[in-house]
Write a protein that holds these residues in place. Sequence first.
Motif, PDB file in Angstrom:
ATOM      1  N   TYR A 235      23.397  29.872 -29.441  1.00 53.19           N
ATOM      2  CA  TYR A 235      24.526  30.818 -29.477  1.00 53.19           C
ATOM      3  C   TYR A 235      25.446  31.009 -30.192  1.00 53.19           C
ATOM      4  CZ  TYR A 235      25.565  35.098 -26.656  1.00 53.19           C
ATOM      5  OH  TYR A 235      25.683  36.391 -26.876  1.00 53.19           O
TER       6      TYR A 235
ATOM      7  N   ALA B 132      16.124  34.687 -30.079  1.00 50.17           N
ATOM      8  CA  ALA B 132      17.055  34.576 -28.729  1.00 50.17           C
ATOM      9  C   ALA B 132      16.048  32.951 -28.138  1.00 50.17           C
ATOM     10  CB  ALA B 132      16.732  35.527 -27.858  1.00 50.17           C
TER      11      ALA B 132
ATOM     12  N   THR C 261      20.054  22.128 -29.075  1.00 50.45           N
ATOM     13  CA  THR C 261      20.319  23.625 -28.858  1.00 50.45           C
ATOM     14  C   THR C 261      22.245  22.850 -29.141  1.00 50.45           C
ATOM     15  OG1 THR C 261      19.228  24.121 -27.582  1.00 50.45           O
ATOM     16  CG2 THR C 261      20.967  25.023 -27.230  1.00 50.45           C
TER      17      THR C 261
ATOM     18  N   HIS D 170      29.150  32.739 -21.510  1.00 49.46           N
ATOM     19  CA  HIS D 170      27.221  33.266 -22.355  1.00 49.46           C
ATOM     20  C   HIS D 170      26.439  32.441 -21.568  1.00 49.46           C
ATOM     21  CE1 HIS D 170      29.516  32.037 -26.479  1.00 49.46           C
ATOM     22  NE2 HIS D 170      29.927  33.246 -26.614  1.00 49.46           N
TER      23      HIS D 170
ATOM     24  N   HIS E  12      24.770  36.096 -20.942  1.00 48.27           N
ATOM     25  CA  HIS E  12      23.529  36.115 -21.529  1.00 48.27           C
ATOM     26  C   HIS E  12      22.183  35.683 -21.497  1.00 48.27           C
ATOM     27  CE1 HIS E  12      26.362  38.167 -24.667  1.00 48.27           C
ATOM     28  NE2 HIS E  12      26.724  37.817 -24.618  1.00 48.27           N
TER      29      HIS E  12
ATOM     30  N   GLU F  69      19.896  34.902 -22.838  1.00 54.37           N
ATOM     31  CA  GLU F  69      19.379  33.813 -24.040  1.00 54.37           C
ATOM     32  C   GLU F  69      20.147  32.502 -24.069  1.00 54.37           C
ATOM     33  OE1 GLU F  69      19.927  38.324 -25.193  1.00 54.37           O
ATOM     34  OE2 GLU F  69      20.984  37.241 -24.548  1.00 54.37           O
ATOM     35  N   ALA F  70      21.330  32.646 -24.368  1.00 53.51           N
ATOM     36  CA  ALA F  70      22.008  31.009 -24.048  1.00 53.51           C
ATOM     37  C   ALA F  70      21.204  30.460 -22.737  1.00 53.51           C
ATOM     38  CB  ALA F  70      23.726  31.636 -23.451  1.00 53.51           C
TER      39      ALA F  70
ATOM     40  N   GLN G  22      18.127  28.597 -24.590  1.00 55.88           N
ATOM     41  CA  GLN G  22      18.001  28.086 -25.496  1.00 55.88           C
ATOM     42  C   GLN G  22      18.451  26.588 -25.006  1.00 55.88           C
ATOM     43  OE1 GLN G  22      21.440  29.645 -27.884  1.00 55.88           O
ATOM     44  NE2 GLN G  22      19.607  31.400 -28.678  1.00 55.88           N
TER      45      GLN G  22
END
Length: 329
Positions: free
Chosen positions: A17, A107, A133, A143, A147, A149-150, A153
């Motif tokens: 991120y 993402a 990551t 995060h 999020h 996306e975090a 990942q």
Amino acid sequence: MPITKPKKIPVTILTGYLGAGKTTLLNRILTEKHKQKIAVIVNEYGEVGIDNQLVVNADEEIIEMNNGCICCTVRGDLIRILRTLVFSMEEGKVEFDRIVIETTGLADPAPVAQTFFMDEKLSGIFDLDSIVTVVDSKHITKHLDSHDEAQEQIAFADMIILNKSDLLSNAEITALEKRLIHINPAAKRMNAHYCQINLRSILGIYSFDVNRKLEIDPHFLEDHHHHHHDDQVTSVAFKEERPLDLEKVEKWMGYLVQEKGEDLLRYKGILHIDKMDQRIVFQGLHMLFSGSPDRKWRSSEKRLSELVFIGKNLDKEQLQQQFNNCIAE
């Protein structure tokens, strides 16, 4: 005795991120005297922040560095820049031992990983080494809470670098590790400060390749306990000593890929199949699945099926029942 080079060029995908420290790690790779020729592919060259004196020619798409590395920019299609690299290598214009791809702006690392399976030419040249990551240990909890996306990942990671871990207390680190295990129990983790790590700990570890990973760590799924969080991405793991029915497993996997593929971010495992002396290993990204026989079980090891599914909206009870249905009668 000389070291034999791998048949294919290994590829490491670097994700994380915003603010995690990917740029710091990339700068280290491009400037450190590691005696490797590494092609680093970044989304936009300007984001890397390399000192001007290190750049041989900053106007070209492929940029040679003083330490033997090359830096590439992706202004369009990843496949195109990879093919450009291959062509330049075949023409003798550039030389490199491995590739590192930084996924800033993406993402989801899955499309990058899938590139090396979907494109026939590239899959014959490159070997996906690992997805690494980088995590901002101080702010990752916030995060993860806000999020998706975090979370994704973390879910795709084979190796998680807990950067800035010096800013956390031991209790905070323990709590963070528990949460990361809840999302992805199969990934290895390491603490870092300013991404000061030995590059050998992330390059050439082949943790994406289940076959090679199992040779190093036969039981890659450590026992873990689920902790209650509101994370959308979670993991479900199974272990079973009783042999499985291959036909039933194939039908189950076919169903999962077709019906649940978009929600299955990563899944991998080793299977003990009834009346087979070989291990079956498999792995998948979304709807991209591969499985094949591996070496024979050793007489000294316990025959054991181990599976992990990492994804969204996972129904553990349903998956458990489906898995139980695959046990040989």
